[in-house]
Design a protein around this motif. Structure first.
Motif, PDB file in Angstrom:
ATOM      1  N   UNK A   1       1.263  -7.195   7.348  1.00  0.00           N
ATOM      2  CA  UNK A   1       2.029  -8.386   7.483  1.00  0.00           C
ATOM      3  C   UNK A   1       3.336  -7.606   7.894  1.00  0.00           C
ATOM      4  N   UNK A   2       3.709  -8.341   8.816  1.00  0.00           N
ATOM      5  CA  UNK A   2       5.008  -7.718   9.772  1.00  0.00           C
ATOM      6  C   UNK A   2       6.119  -8.048  10.383  1.00  0.00           C
ATOM      7  N   UNK A   3       5.819  -8.870   9.158  1.00  0.00           N
ATOM      8  CA  UNK A   3       7.625  -9.674   8.735  1.00  0.00           C
ATOM      9  C   UNK A   3       7.822  -9.225   7.250  1.00  0.00           C
ATOM     10  N   UNK A   4       7.496  -7.476   7.135  1.00  0.00           N
ATOM     11  CA  UNK A   4       7.463  -7.156   6.371  1.00  0.00           C
ATOM     12  C   UNK A   4       8.026  -5.070   6.465  1.00  0.00           C
ATOM     13  N   UNK A   5       9.506  -4.352   5.646  1.00  0.00           N
ATOM     14  CA  UNK A   5       9.271  -3.159   6.336  1.00  0.00           C
ATOM     15  C   UNK A   5       8.258  -2.931   6.457  1.00  0.00           C
TER      16      UNK A   5
ATOM     17  N   UNK B   1       1.075  -0.933   0.034  1.00  0.00           N
ATOM     18  CA  UNK B   1       0.112   0.518   0.222  1.00  0.00           C
ATOM     19  C   UNK B   1       0.849   1.601  -0.070  1.00  0.00           C
ATOM     20  N   UNK B   2       0.530   1.878  -0.996  1.00  0.00           N
ATOM     21  CA  UNK B   2       1.739   3.164  -1.235  1.00  0.00           C
ATOM     22  C   UNK B   2       0.201   4.867  -1.089  1.00  0.00           C
TER      23      UNK B   2
ATOM     24  N   UNK C   1       0.463  -5.730   2.642  1.00  0.00           N
ATOM     25  CA  UNK C   1      -0.660  -6.523   3.163  1.00  0.00           C
ATOM     26  C   UNK C   1      -1.353  -7.880   2.004  1.00  0.00           C
ATOM     27  N   UNK C   2      -2.488  -8.630   2.576  1.00  0.00           N
ATOM     28  CA  UNK C   2      -2.410  -9.783   1.051  1.00  0.00           C
ATOM     29  C   UNK C   2      -2.675  -9.021   0.593  1.00  0.00           C
ATOM     30  N   UNK C   3      -2.431  -9.988  -0.963  1.00  0.00           N
ATOM     31  CA  UNK C   3      -3.747  -9.711  -2.201  1.00  0.00           C
ATOM     32  C   UNK C   3      -4.983  -9.253  -2.344  1.00  0.00           C
ATOM     33  N   UNK C   4      -5.625 -10.321  -1.548  1.00  0.00           N
ATOM     34  CA  UNK C   4      -7.220 -10.371  -1.294  1.00  0.00           C
ATOM     35  C   UNK C   4      -8.016  -8.851  -0.353  1.00  0.00           C
ATOM     36  N   UNK C   5      -6.508  -9.065   0.965  1.00  0.00           N
ATOM     37  CA  UNK C   5      -6.889  -7.758   2.175  1.00  0.00           C
ATOM     38  C   UNK C   5      -6.896  -5.971   1.502  1.00  0.00           C
ATOM     39  N   UNK C   6      -6.249  -5.951   0.033  1.00  0.00           N
ATOM     40  CA  UNK C   6      -5.848  -4.645  -0.260  1.00  0.00           C
ATOM     41  C   UNK C   6      -6.401  -3.200   0.114  1.00  0.00           C
ATOM     42  N   UNK C   7      -7.954  -3.605  -0.593  1.00  0.00           N
ATOM     43  CA  UNK C   7      -8.581  -2.075  -1.009  1.00  0.00           C
ATOM     44  C   UNK C   7      -9.058  -1.940   0.770  1.00  0.00           C
ATOM     45  N   UNK C   8      -9.822  -3.458   1.767  1.00  0.00           N
ATOM     46  CA  UNK C   8     -10.244  -2.851   3.023  1.00  0.00           C
ATOM     47  C   UNK C   8      -9.277  -2.337   3.618  1.00  0.00           C
ATOM     48  N   UNK C   9      -8.101  -3.007   3.738  1.00  0.00           N
ATOM     49  CA  UNK C   9      -6.574  -2.149   4.406  1.00  0.00           C
ATOM     50  C   UNK C   9      -6.741  -0.671   4.044  1.00  0.00           C
ATOM     51  N   UNK C  10      -6.242  -0.157   2.308  1.00  0.00           N
ATOM     52  CA  UNK C  10      -6.329   0.842   2.516  1.00  0.00           C
ATOM     53  C   UNK C  10      -7.610   1.405   2.803  1.00  0.00           C
ATOM     54  N   UNK C  11      -8.771   1.253   3.025  1.00  0.00           N
ATOM     55  CA  UNK C  11      -9.924   2.557   3.858  1.00  0.00           C
ATOM     56  C   UNK C  11     -10.164   2.359   4.772  1.00  0.00           C
TER      57      UNK C  11
END
Length: 271
Positions: free
Chosen positions: A209-213, A179-180, A234-244
């Motif tokens: 994802x805590x193992x990613x920077x 996510x940028x 984040x995981x591909x399927x969680x992208x939009x929900x996480x952004x919102x």
């Protein structure tokens, strides 16, 4: 005159059984043959699914077999009507240049479909973006075009040659996505405090994802705001929900911590 009329009636009477038979054969061909092609395609589907063929390849073969079936139906119908196939081919050969020019785009799309299947640029269910700006989930690939479904359930039909010859962004290839985002704060708010709040929001979200920077830095100094770069994975399927989620959480936390979100202001002076 009566003699000529009688002869014409006799000829017509002699031709009626022949014409009737041709009509019956033609009608039977038009009704039965498409059903046979449909059953044959269904049979092929079962075999290909059983052997683990990709869904895009299956849809492409379906389209190819269906097209070949209609070509066979056309030539068969022409044959029943009494037009020799050799004569028809001669006519088509005479008009070969015009036919070739007319089919040039179709042949390019057919070749494009083969290239897509060969190089496996995407598969059914992948979310892609094309060079011309269309985005959607791949639904099927036919011999001439590929079908995408947008997030609001619109269907986009794209010629295969465009996909084969242009660049494609496939968002579904990798299981993880970054996510940028960019968030703005006032010059009056301390940079370290804003970064600390954003860091806390990022680390506490369950889908990050805590193992990613996690990267949160001051990105740009605008005329009326400081822009902060906010990057998490984040995981591909969680992208939009996480952004919102982040857009809502940042607004709430900034308000709670007293961090100002600047906006354009216009001062008007009257005389």
């Amino acid at each position: 005159m009566n003699q000529i009329f009688l002869e014409l009636m006799k000829m017509l009477t002699d031709l009626l059984p022949y014409l009737f038979l041709k009509g019956v054969c033609l009608l039977a061909l038009i009704i039965i043959f498409p059903k046979l092609v449909k059953h044959f395609i269904h049979f092929l589907d079962k075999i290909m699914v059983k052997r683990g063929f990709e869904e895009l390849l299956i849809s492409f073969v379906e389209s190819l077999v269906s097209t070949l079936g209609y070509i066979i139906l056309f030539f068969s119908a022409v044959g029943i009507l009494g037009v020799k196939a050799t004569s028809l081919m001669a006519v088509l050969g005479t008009a070969g240049l015009a036919v070739g020019l007319a089919l040039q785009g179709s042949l390019a799309n057919l070749a494009g479909g083969v290239l897509i299947l060969f190089f496996k640029q995407f598969t059914k269910g992948d979310y892609i973006a094309t060079a011309t700006g269309q985005e959607g989930t791949v639904q099927s690939i036919r011999i001439l075009y590929t079908t995408l479904v947008t997030v609001n359930n619109q269907v986009i039909i794209i010629p295969n040659s465009q996909l084969a010859n242009g660049y494609i962004i496939n968002y579904s290839t990798n299981p993880e996505r970054r996510l940028d985002l960019t968030y703005s704060a006032s010059y009056d708010d301390k940079v370290d405090e804003v970064i600390a709040v954003l860091q806390e929001i990022a680390e506490s979200h369950p889908k990050v994802l805590k193992d990613k920077p996690i990267s949160i830095r001051l990105k740009q100094q605008n005329a009326s705001s400081l822009d902060y770069m906010f990057r998490v994975w984040t995981l591909q399927e969680d992208y939009w929900d996480t952004m919102f989620d982040f857009n809502e959480l940042v607004r709430k936390e900034f308000y709670k911590r007293g961090i100002q979100i600047p906006y354009n202001k216009l001062d008007i002076y009257t005389k």
